[in-house]
Design a protein around this motif. Structure first.
Motif, short mmCIF file in Angstrom:
data_model
loop_
_atom_site.label_atom_id
_atom_site.label_comp_id
_atom_site.label_asym_id
_atom_site.label_seq_id
_atom_site.Cartn_x
_atom_site.Cartn_y
_atom_site.Cartn_z
N LYS A 1 2.75 83.70 6.99
CA LYS A 1 1.78 82.77 7.56
C LYS A 1 0.43 83.04 6.90
O LYS A 1 -0.41 83.76 7.42
CB LYS A 1 1.67 82.98 9.08
N ILE A 2 0.27 82.48 5.71
CA ILE A 2 -0.92 82.74 4.89
C ILE A 2 -2.04 81.78 5.29
O ILE A 2 -1.85 80.57 5.33
CB ILE A 2 -0.59 82.59 3.39
N ASN A 3 -3.19 82.38 5.58
CA ASN A 3 -4.39 81.62 5.92
C ASN A 3 -5.59 82.26 5.23
O ASN A 3 -5.52 83.41 4.81
CB ASN A 3 -4.62 81.60 7.44
N PHE A 4 -6.67 81.52 5.18
CA PHE A 4 -7.91 82.02 4.60
C PHE A 4 -8.97 82.05 5.71
O PHE A 4 -8.97 81.21 6.60
CB PHE A 4 -8.43 81.11 3.49
N LYS A 5 -9.87 83.01 5.61
CA LYS A 5 -11.04 83.04 6.50
C LYS A 5 -12.25 83.45 5.68
O LYS A 5 -12.12 84.12 4.66
CB LYS A 5 -10.83 83.94 7.70
N LYS A 6 -13.40 83.03 6.13
CA LYS A 6 -14.64 83.39 5.48
C LYS A 6 -14.80 84.91 5.51
O LYS A 6 -14.50 85.56 6.51
CB LYS A 6 -15.81 82.72 6.21
N ILE A 7 -15.25 85.47 4.40
CA ILE A 7 -15.46 86.92 4.33
C ILE A 7 -16.66 87.30 5.18
O ILE A 7 -17.70 86.64 5.13
CB ILE A 7 -15.65 87.36 2.87
N SER A 8 -16.51 88.35 5.96
CA SER A 8 -17.61 88.85 6.79
C SER A 8 -17.98 90.27 6.36
O SER A 8 -17.25 90.92 5.60
CB SER A 8 -17.22 88.84 8.27
N ASN A 9 -19.09 90.74 6.86
CA ASN A 9 -19.56 92.08 6.57
C ASN A 9 -18.50 93.13 6.95
O ASN A 9 -18.36 94.16 6.30
CB ASN A 9 -20.87 92.33 7.33
N ASN A 10 -17.74 92.85 8.01
CA ASN A 10 -16.71 93.79 8.46
C ASN A 10 -15.56 93.94 7.48
O ASN A 10 -14.80 94.90 7.56
CB ASN A 10 -16.15 93.35 9.82
N ASP A 11 -15.41 93.00 6.55
CA ASP A 11 -14.31 93.03 5.58
C ASP A 11 -14.65 93.81 4.32
O ASP A 11 -13.76 94.10 3.51
CB ASP A 11 -13.94 91.59 5.16
N LEU A 12 -15.92 94.16 4.14
CA LEU A 12 -16.37 94.70 2.86
C LEU A 12 -15.74 96.03 2.48
O LEU A 12 -15.39 96.25 1.32
CB LEU A 12 -17.90 94.82 2.84
N LYS A 13 -15.57 96.94 3.43
CA LYS A 13 -14.96 98.23 3.10
C LYS A 13 -13.54 98.04 2.59
O LYS A 13 -13.15 98.64 1.58
CB LYS A 13 -14.98 99.18 4.29
N GLN A 14 -12.77 97.20 3.27
CA GLN A 14 -11.39 96.97 2.83
C GLN A 14 -11.34 96.33 1.44
O GLN A 14 -10.56 96.73 0.60
CB GLN A 14 -10.66 96.08 3.84
N ILE A 15 -12.22 95.35 1.21
CA ILE A 15 -12.26 94.68 -0.10
C ILE A 15 -12.64 95.69 -1.19
O ILE A 15 -12.03 95.72 -2.26
CB ILE A 15 -13.21 93.47 -0.08
N LYS A 16 -13.64 96.53 -0.91
CA LYS A 16 -14.06 97.55 -1.88
C LYS A 16 -12.90 98.50 -2.18
O LYS A 16 -12.63 98.81 -3.35
CB LYS A 16 -15.25 98.34 -1.34
N ASP A 17 -12.20 98.94 -1.17
CA ASP A 17 -11.06 99.85 -1.37
C ASP A 17 -9.98 99.20 -2.23
O ASP A 17 -9.42 99.84 -3.12
CB ASP A 17 -10.48 100.30 -0.03
N TRP A 18 -9.68 97.93 -1.98
CA TRP A 18 -8.69 97.22 -2.81
C TRP A 18 -9.18 97.10 -4.25
O TRP A 18 -8.44 97.36 -5.18
CB TRP A 18 -8.43 95.81 -2.27
N ARG A 19 -10.43 96.66 -4.40
CA ARG A 19 -10.98 96.44 -5.74
C ARG A 19 -11.02 97.71 -6.56
O ARG A 19 -10.98 97.67 -7.79
CB ARG A 19 -12.39 95.85 -5.66
N ASN A 20 -11.09 98.86 -5.91
CA ASN A 20 -11.13 100.13 -6.63
C ASN A 20 -9.74 100.66 -6.99
O ASN A 20 -9.63 101.67 -7.68
CB ASN A 20 -11.90 101.18 -5.82
N LEU A 21 -8.69 100.00 -6.55
CA LEU A 21 -7.35 100.41 -6.93
C LEU A 21 -7.13 100.08 -8.42
O LEU A 21 -7.48 98.99 -8.87
CB LEU A 21 -6.30 99.66 -6.10
N ASN A 22 -6.57 101.02 -9.16
CA ASN A 22 -6.32 100.79 -10.59
C ASN A 22 -5.52 99.52 -10.83
O ASN A 22 -5.79 98.76 -11.76
CB ASN A 22 -5.60 101.98 -11.22
N LYS A 23 -4.51 99.26 -9.99
CA LYS A 23 -3.64 98.10 -10.18
C LYS A 23 -4.38 96.78 -9.96
O LYS A 23 -3.91 95.74 -10.38
CB LYS A 23 -2.44 98.17 -9.24
#
Length: 184
Positions: A16-38
């Motif tokens: 069940k794929i959906n999109f939501k606007k990025i919020s300040n609360n999402d930033l740590k998770q996004i940073k952690d993903w973006r820092n993954l080598n893969k």
């Protein structure tokens, strides 16, 4: 052929794929993903992100008319980000950006669902004429994904990316809105 269609339906119904606007609360998770080598090896930003750079990115995202980014959710579980960059209202074009950060969702066909939703959003909601993508030569999964979605290879930016101690090509792909009508 019938089995392929059934498998596609299973993929679409399973998630069940959906999109939501990025919020300040999402930033740590996004940073952690973006820092993954893969993940990092397939983005232009190859350096590690820190909280300061992530906050600066989010601040620029909120102010920019050229970026429209979403958090990708499977039901309510965040799995990555996607959206449009280089959004040009006048020329009705934008480039697509997708990454699935949650490795549990890699190789499941979710990229196809996300790209289809982005194409629909871009052509219907944003009234885009053209959606583009830049794909690194060694990112064969993305090449296959975009070609399967009817994107056409427009150009090769020869040896324009330095990764893994060598030069790589970057491919430019696009899809044109077949139903586009320009109001004069």
């Amino acid at each position: 052929m019938v089995n392929r269609m059934k498998n596609k339906l299973k993929i679409k119904n399973q998630y069940k794929i959906n999109f939501k606007k990025i919020s300040n609360n999402d930033l740590k998770q996004i940073k952690d993903w973006r820092n993954l080598n893969k993940i990092r090896e397939f983005t232009y930003q190859y350096t590690l992100l820190n909280t300061k750079t992530q906050n600066a990115w989010y601040s620029s995202l909120k102010k920019s008319d050229e970026k429209i980014m979403f958090l990708i959710l499977n039901e309510s579980h965040p799995i990555g980000t996607c959206g449009f960059v280089h959004y040009d209202k006048l020329n009705k074009s934008a480039d697509v950006s997708i990454f699935i950060g949650d490795k549990n969702f890699h190789g499941k066909g979710i990229g196809t669902i996300i790209l289809q939703k982005l194409i629909k959003y871009g052509f219907i909601k944003l009234n885009l004429h053209r959606i583009g993508a830049e794909i690194f030569e060694y990112n064969l999964i993305s090449v296959k994904l975009f070609e399967k979605a009817s994107f056409k290879k427009e150009a090769t930016l020869r040896q324009s990316l330095w990764r893994h101690n060598k030069w790589w090509n970057v491919y430019v792909y696009s899809i044109i809105n077949p139903g586009f009508t320009h109001n004069l």
